[in-house]
Motif scaffolding. Structure first.
Motif, mmCIF file in Angstrom:
data_model
loop_
_atom_site.group_PDB
_atom_site.id
_atom_site.type_symbol
_atom_site.label_atom_id
_atom_site.label_comp_id
_atom_site.label_asym_id
_atom_site.label_seq_id
_atom_site.Cartn_x
_atom_site.Cartn_y
_atom_site.Cartn_z
ATOM 1 N N THR A 52 -3.217 -4.439 -9.332
ATOM 2 C CA THR A 52 -2.694 -3.169 -8.831
ATOM 3 C C THR A 52 -3.667 -2.070 -9.239
ATOM 4 N N TRP B 66 -2.994 0.339 -4.247
ATOM 5 C CA TRP B 66 -2.874 -1.057 -3.838
ATOM 6 C C TRP B 66 -1.977 -1.759 -4.845
ATOM 7 N N ARG C 72 -11.264 -0.806 0.991
ATOM 8 C CA ARG C 72 -11.528 -1.297 -0.368
ATOM 9 C C ARG C 72 -13.026 -1.423 -0.616
ATOM 10 N N VAL D 236 0.856 -1.183 0.000
ATOM 11 C CA VAL D 236 0.000 0.000 0.000
ATOM 12 C C VAL D 236 0.894 1.236 0.000
#
Length: 326
Positions: free
Chosen positions: A134, A90, A186, A67
């Motif tokens: 990603t 991410w 998320r 992160v």
């Protein structure tokens, strides 16, 4: 570890573990290149200050997620998007990431073990396949701020007490907290099978929510599960949990957990044996921030944990204890 200052960007970039990448300076380099890293069990946290504007491309090692959080005063774009206080980048294992900064950037990084992330994601009902992309994760600033606060507090606690994370229980507690905080940002859908099992289910009665919540809290105090999993373990929303515990005890589940943990620590301190330490006893209950815990303990019991331990050991040794003036 203390902050390390590097003479140039190559040495600075090479000091970052767990990632293979290339950095290129694109502006005048007058400021220092400063890096702090901390390994807490299978979690790595990083605080960096670039000495100039740069371009960057790189990929994490296998079996690691990462992160990247941009701190105020930075002007950073990664994966084609501006990184602000409402999100983070991410990073999935072995997936290349590109980006650049317009000014010398300040940032935080969290390096997460794949197995830990997947285990927590399953418990939260998240789609684990989506973790292998990603991407720029956007959330509310408060949720992102929780990740920033936990990361920064870990550095502060370690600076105050280098042995704070020596105990495996303290490492596990921090790892569970930071992993959950990261994943809660998320906006991922619940797995279809889990969603189907929940669809049409009648709401839980308040007493059942409280019963399940207390059971989960007691299990977390024994180190069997992380406290942060309580909504998933109980099967109720955080709002329902807060309402049920508020009606039953006049406090939210987290406050109830903190009180229960303080009482458990008090009991352990009072039954301590020679060789026991406050750090070791607190680590049994997943406490890694001893400064905050001591302040809460003193406020609740009108005595510091170290004094409580000294009294208990003195009593066992038959040493008279002088009453403390209030």
């Amino acid at each position: 570890m203390p902050s390390l200052t590097f003479p140039d960007f190559e040495a600075y970039s090479n000091a970052v573990n767990g990632i293979d990448g290339e950095m290129r300076v694109t502006g005048r380099s007058d400021a220092a290149w400063v890096l702090s890293t901390l390994e807490i069990g299978d979690i790595g946290v990083l605080h960096g200050m670039d000495g100039a504007s740069v371009t960057y491309r790189g990929a994490l090692h296998a079996a690691r997620f990462g992160v990247y959080l941009s701190l105020p005063g930075s002007d950073t774009e990664l994966e084609g998007e501006q990184v602000g206080d409402d999100g983070y980048i991410w990073m999935a294992p072995r997936q290349e990431m590109q980006g650049f900064t317009r000014v010398p950037a300040r940032f935080l990084g969290v390096d997460l073990a794949e197995a830990r992330v997947l285990g927590q994601a399953v418990r939260m009902g998240l789609d684990t396949q989506a973790l292998y992309r990603t991407t720029h994760v956007r959330s509310n600033p408060q949720a992102v701020a929780e990740v920033v606060a936990l990361t920064q507090r870990a550095f502060d606690v370690h600076a105050e007490n280098p042995e704070a994370f020596a105990e495996p229980a303290a490492q596990q507690a921090f790892a569970a907290q930071i992993t959950t905080a990261v994943l809660q940002c998320r906006p991922l859908p619940v797995c279809p099978s889990l969603a189907a099992s929940r669809r049409g289910r009648p709401p839980l009665p308040r007493k059942e929510i409280v019963r399940r919540g207390i059971d989960h809290i007691q299990r977390s105090l024994r180190g069997e599960v992380p406290f942060s999993d309580i909504p998933f373990a109980v099967g109720a929303s955080q709002r329902s949990l807060n309402r049920a515990f508020g009606d039953a005890f006049g406090m939210a589940p987290r406050q109830f957990y903190v009180v229960e943990r303080l009482h458990a620590i008090r009991s352990a301190l009072r039954s301590a044996r020679p060789g026991d330490t406050v750090t070791g006893i607190c680590a049994r209950f997943g406490v890694w921030d001893l400064g905050r815990m001591a302040a809460l303990y003193s406020r609740l019991f009108n005595i510091l944990p170290a004094q409580e331990l000294s009294r208990a050991l003195a009593a066992q040794a038959g040493v008279p204890v002088v009453a403390r003036r209030r």
